[in-house]
Design a protein around this motif. Structure first.
Motif, PDB file in Angstrom:
ATOM      1  N   SER A  22       0.829  -1.200   0.000  1.00  0.00           N
ATOM      2  CA  SER A  22       0.000   0.000   0.000  1.00  0.00           C
ATOM      3  C   SER A  22       0.865   1.252   0.000  1.00  0.00           C
ATOM      4  O   SER A  22       1.889   1.309   0.674  1.00  0.00           O
ATOM      5  N   ASP A  23       0.424   2.253  -0.745  1.00  0.00           N
ATOM      6  CA  ASP A  23       1.116   3.532  -0.705  1.00  0.00           C
ATOM      7  C   ASP A  23       0.414   4.494   0.255  1.00  0.00           C
ATOM      8  O   ASP A  23       0.840   5.625   0.430  1.00  0.00           O
ATOM      9  N   LYS A  24      -0.660   4.030   0.886  1.00  0.00           N
ATOM     10  CA  LYS A  24      -1.360   4.833   1.892  1.00  0.00           C
ATOM     11  C   LYS A  24      -0.668   4.648   3.239  1.00  0.00           C
ATOM     12  O   LYS A  24      -0.206   3.556   3.557  1.00  0.00           O
ATOM     13  N   SER A  25      -0.628   5.688   4.039  1.00  0.00           N
ATOM     14  CA  SER A  25      -0.074   5.541   5.382  1.00  0.00           C
ATOM     15  C   SER A  25      -1.143   4.953   6.300  1.00  0.00           C
ATOM     16  O   SER A  25      -2.339   5.050   6.019  1.00  0.00           O
ATOM     17  N   GLY A  26      -0.712   4.338   7.368  1.00  0.00           N
ATOM     18  CA  GLY A  26      -1.647   3.818   8.352  1.00  0.00           C
ATOM     19  C   GLY A  26      -2.293   2.501   7.990  1.00  0.00           C
ATOM     20  O   GLY A  26      -3.322   2.143   8.556  1.00  0.00           O
ATOM     21  N   VAL A  27      -1.705   1.744   7.052  1.00  0.00           N
ATOM     22  CA  VAL A  27      -2.281   0.457   6.651  1.00  0.00           C
ATOM     23  C   VAL A  27      -1.371  -0.665   7.157  1.00  0.00           C
ATOM     24  O   VAL A  27      -0.186  -0.722   6.851  1.00  0.00           O
ATOM     25  N   GLY A  28      -1.969  -1.547   7.934  1.00  0.00           N
ATOM     26  CA  GLY A  28      -1.270  -2.730   8.409  1.00  0.00           C
ATOM     27  C   GLY A  28      -1.757  -3.951   7.653  1.00  0.00           C
ATOM     28  O   GLY A  28      -2.838  -3.938   7.073  1.00  0.00           O
ATOM     29  N   GLY A  84      -3.174   1.043  17.939  1.00  0.00           N
ATOM     30  CA  GLY A  84      -2.195   2.039  18.331  1.00  0.00           C
ATOM     31  C   GLY A  84      -1.247   2.434  17.213  1.00  0.00           C
ATOM     32  O   GLY A  84      -0.421   3.335  17.393  1.00  0.00           O
ATOM     33  N   HIS A  85      -1.363   1.755  16.060  1.00  0.00           N
ATOM     34  CA  HIS A  85      -0.380   1.971  14.998  1.00  0.00           C
ATOM     35  C   HIS A  85      -0.976   2.174  13.608  1.00  0.00           C
ATOM     36  O   HIS A  85      -0.312   2.739  12.747  1.00  0.00           O
ATOM     37  N   GLU A 133      -3.500  -7.556  -4.026  1.00  0.00           N
ATOM     38  CA  GLU A 133      -2.752  -7.988  -2.855  1.00  0.00           C
ATOM     39  C   GLU A 133      -3.558  -7.977  -1.561  1.00  0.00           C
ATOM     40  O   GLU A 133      -3.006  -8.218  -0.490  1.00  0.00           O
ATOM     41  N   ALA A 134      -4.859  -7.674  -1.630  1.00  0.00           N
ATOM     42  CA  ALA A 134      -5.691  -7.674  -0.425  1.00  0.00           C
ATOM     43  C   ALA A 134      -7.117  -8.050  -0.800  1.00  0.00           C
ATOM     44  O   ALA A 134      -7.684  -7.503  -1.735  1.00  0.00           O
ATOM     45  N   THR A 135      -7.668  -8.990  -0.069  1.00  0.00           N
ATOM     46  CA  THR A 135      -9.039  -9.419  -0.332  1.00  0.00           C
ATOM     47  C   THR A 135     -10.026  -8.910   0.707  1.00  0.00           C
ATOM     48  O   THR A 135     -11.221  -8.855   0.450  1.00  0.00           O
ATOM     49  N   HIS A 136      -9.526  -8.543   1.895  1.00  0.00           N
ATOM     50  CA  HIS A 136     -10.390  -8.097   2.986  1.00  0.00           C
ATOM     51  C   HIS A 136      -9.717  -6.951   3.734  1.00  0.00           C
ATOM     52  O   HIS A 136      -8.494  -6.857   3.762  1.00  0.00           O
ATOM     53  N   HIS A 137     -10.542  -6.108   4.364  1.00  0.00           N
ATOM     54  CA  HIS A 137      -9.988  -5.060   5.204  1.00  0.00           C
ATOM     55  C   HIS A 137     -10.962  -4.706   6.320  1.00  0.00           C
ATOM     56  O   HIS A 137     -12.147  -5.016   6.255  1.00  0.00           O
TER      57      HIS A 137
END
Length: 157
Positions: A74-80, A110-111, A141-145
């Protein structure tokens, strides 16, 4: 089943052999990748916000494992990214996976403001949806969030 959920500070000090063998017998290679990447230093769950958990039964046997990384796709910040999440077959359907997932999500609050995961398993799809994840993201690269409710996400909105 009583269980002990703990952070794994050093995977090299944990016997994951049974879980790796069991997962491979089921056709999954991601626990072998966990061990290989940990050994070669590619992924040791040691960057800011990252963590690796294990679950042990009363006899001291590792019955589940799962971790959280910063999402490298991900190029977004705050994604684990939920990584290497596996529950031993004999420990399934006892709430262990849900408790481990909740522990990881609570840590992630927290992250990160969002956690993603990729699976091609219909059983895992049902598990993640039952635990608040949305599916069908249309991403390779991601199926769920899941969006985490925390101070980080409130500031971002």
């Amino acid at each position: 089943m009583p269980m002990n959920i703990k952070v794994i500070d050093d995977l090299k000090q944990v016997d994951v052999t049974k879980l790796v063998e069991e997962s491979e017998a089921e056709g999954y290679r991601f626990l072998r990748r966990l061990v290989n990447q940990y050994e070669d230093g590619t992924n040791t769950f040691n960057k800011a916000g990252e963590v690796l958990y294990g679950v042990w039964d009363p006899a001291g046997e590792l019955v589940a494992i799962g971790g959280l990384n910063r999402d490298p796709y991900s190029d977004k910040s705050g994604v684990g990214r939920l990584r290497r999440f596996y529950i031993s077959e004999h420990a399934r359907r006892q709430g262990i996976g849900t408790k481990l997932l909740q522990e990881i999500l609570d840590y992630g609050k927290g992250h990160f403001n969002e956690i993603v995961v990729r699976t091609d398993s219909s059983i895992a799809d049902a598990f993640y949806r039952a635990n608040g994840f949305s599916g069908d993201l249309g991403l390779p690269e991601a199926t769920h969030h899941i969006i985490l409710e925390n101070e980080y996400s409130k500031e971002a909105n």
